[in-house]
Design a protein around this motif. Structure first.
Motif, short mmCIF file in Angstrom:
data_model
loop_
_atom_site.label_atom_id
_atom_site.label_comp_id
_atom_site.label_asym_id
_atom_site.label_seq_id
_atom_site.Cartn_x
_atom_site.Cartn_y
_atom_site.Cartn_z
N UNK A 230 0.83 -1.21 0.00
CA UNK A 230 0.00 0.00 0.00
C UNK A 230 0.86 1.26 0.00
N UNK A 231 1.96 1.24 0.74
CA UNK A 231 2.85 2.40 0.78
C UNK A 231 3.49 2.65 -0.59
N UNK A 232 3.84 1.59 -1.28
CA UNK A 232 4.42 1.75 -2.62
C UNK A 232 3.39 2.27 -3.60
N UNK A 233 2.17 1.78 -3.51
CA UNK A 233 1.11 2.28 -4.38
C UNK A 233 0.83 3.75 -4.10
N UNK A 234 0.92 4.13 -2.83
CA UNK A 234 0.66 5.53 -2.45
C UNK A 234 1.68 6.49 -3.05
N UNK A 235 2.82 5.99 -3.50
CA UNK A 235 3.80 6.84 -4.16
C UNK A 235 3.33 7.27 -5.55
N UNK A 236 2.25 6.66 -6.03
CA UNK A 236 1.66 6.97 -7.34
C UNK A 236 2.69 6.90 -8.47
N UNK A 237 3.38 5.78 -8.58
CA UNK A 237 4.35 5.66 -9.68
C UNK A 237 3.63 5.52 -11.01
N UNK A 238 4.36 5.76 -12.08
CA UNK A 238 3.80 5.53 -13.41
C UNK A 238 3.74 4.04 -13.74
N UNK A 239 4.67 3.28 -13.18
CA UNK A 239 4.71 1.85 -13.49
C UNK A 239 5.42 1.09 -12.38
N UNK A 240 5.09 -0.18 -12.31
CA UNK A 240 5.82 -1.14 -11.49
C UNK A 240 6.64 -2.01 -12.42
N UNK A 241 7.95 -2.09 -12.17
CA UNK A 241 8.79 -3.07 -12.86
C UNK A 241 9.02 -4.20 -11.86
N UNK A 242 8.54 -5.37 -12.24
CA UNK A 242 8.39 -6.47 -11.29
C UNK A 242 9.34 -7.61 -11.64
N UNK A 243 10.29 -7.86 -10.72
CA UNK A 243 11.27 -8.94 -10.90
C UNK A 243 11.12 -9.94 -9.76
N UNK A 244 9.88 -10.32 -9.54
CA UNK A 244 9.56 -11.22 -8.44
C UNK A 244 9.83 -12.66 -8.78
N UNK A 245 9.32 -13.58 -7.96
CA UNK A 245 9.58 -15.01 -8.15
C UNK A 245 8.85 -15.56 -9.37
N UNK A 246 9.15 -16.80 -9.71
CA UNK A 246 8.56 -17.43 -10.88
C UNK A 246 7.12 -17.82 -10.60
#
Length: 368
Positions: free
Chosen positions: A74-90
């Motif tokens: 929620x805190x990351x979403x609250x930053x209102x970024x233009x995009x998420x670059x996601x390098x999470x698990x498989x």
């Protein structure tokens, strides 16, 4: 004659990066002084990384960025970024990926990811509905887009062969091969590929349905791009057992254990193989000497039989003196494909995005 136009200053894109493993850490290093992307937040799932500066976690120069890693979505979403670059698990952790990515999409934040490789072609029939429907709904709710790439499946097995197919009048067959030495590679391959296991061990990817779902999405994608519908998708799997001990970055592969694997995923059309993905992964360049190898070590190769026939090899290397392996350089290319796609993904309508929806992505801001 009018004067040439002045270069246009590219727009800045504010991004949150999720995942600080091998790929995410290298992308974070590229983001530090990038003229097009501004890193505004970093998400992690490892509690040991929470509260630490991203420079500390990712080994970035300079000591401190002021950006602290967090697991608070929620805190990351609250930053209102233009995009998420996601390098999470498989996709082995599909539920976690879906939960996280959906949250950003519902908030209207576009996502470019390398994690869920079956999403490279969401329409692949092997994709289960619980993996597809929540993302479709989240895109609709937030008016956002979701793009997944990866090195395999991904640009080495879609962008490269599809571009070359566009140079042909007729394609009888196309094969995209990964020919890599895993001696210095520290990624997961024991349970997934069976490397370092006894030959009687059944690796996860040795199971045809799992292999097709995990890494075969570009086969029906290429078929769709060429305007055909495949009759079937088949697989092959071979193992090579080493007669001697072989050292690797992950320990010793002992004599009598699997030290190389070769598999294919094959698209069948009108009774013949027309599209094939091939992997040959070795511990040591001399392993399985009878299997295919490139003209250089550690390459991605495309072979087209047609009019004309075409062969292309691509190698990824670090020339900075770091000594990092070619496979790791390929991992960085994987991550940068997702990051560099952000501006184009943002310009597309909401919903699923595949490589077929994207324009040429030359990498704005890479020459500086």
């Amino acid at each position: 004659m009018s004067a040439p136009a002045s270069p246009v200053t590219p727009a800045r894109h504010r991004v949150v990066l999720w995942g600080t493993g091998v790929v995410g850490s290298m992308v974070a290093a590229e983001l530090v002084d990038h003229p097009v992307f501004e890193l505004v937040g970093v998400g992690v799932s490892n509690p040991d990384k929470v509260g630490r500066d991203v420079a500390d976690v990712c080994g970035l120069p300079g000591g401190s960025t002021g950006i602290l890693c967090t697991d608070d979505v929620d805190a990351l979403i609250a930053l209102a970024p233009d995009a998420l670059v996601h390098y999470g698990p498989t996709a082995a952790k599909a539920d976690d990926n879906i939960r996280l990515i959906s949250a950003f999409l519902r908030a209207g934040i576009d996502v470019c990811s390398t994690a869920m490789t079956p999403w490279v072609w969401p329409g692949m029939k092997q994709n289960p509905a619980p993996w597809i429907d929540p993302i479709t709904a989240a895109c609709e709710e937030g008016g956002a887009s979701c793009f997944t790439t990866g090195i395999d499946p991904g640009f080495a097995n879609d962008l490269f062969p599809l571009t070359l197919m566009g140079l042909c009048g007729r394609v009888d067959s196309v094969r995209a091969s990964e020919l890599l030495d895993y001696t210095d590679y520290e990624g997961d391959y024991e349970d997934e590929m069976g490397i370092g296991r006894p030959p009687e061990f059944t690796a996860l990817l040795e199971i045809p349905d799992l292999l097709i779902m995990a890494w075969g999405a570009t086969v029906p994608m290429m078929a769709a791009a060429a305007g055909i519908e495949l009759d079937d998708i088949t697989t092959t799997w071979e193992k090579w057992v080493t007669p001697t001990d072989r050292p690797s970055a992950k320990g010793v592969v002992k004599a009598g254990e699997v030290a190389a694997i070769r598999f294919t995923i094959n698209g069948i059309y009108q009774g013949r193989e027309v599209i094939s993905l091939e992997h040959v992964n070795r511990i040591g360049l001399d392993a399985a000497p009878e299997w295919p190898a490139g003209s250089q070590d550690d390459v991605y190769r495309v072979d087209i039989e047609g009019s004309p026939s075409i062969s292309q090899e691509t190698s990824f290397r670090f020339t900075d003196g770091s000594g990092r392996a070619p496979a790791v350089a390929g991992c960085l290319a994987t991550g940068m494909r997702a990051l560099n796609a952000v501006p184009s993904v943002r310009d597309l309508p909401a919903g699923w995005v595949t490589a077929l929806d994207l324009p040429l992505i030359p990498g704005v801001g890479t020459i500086r």
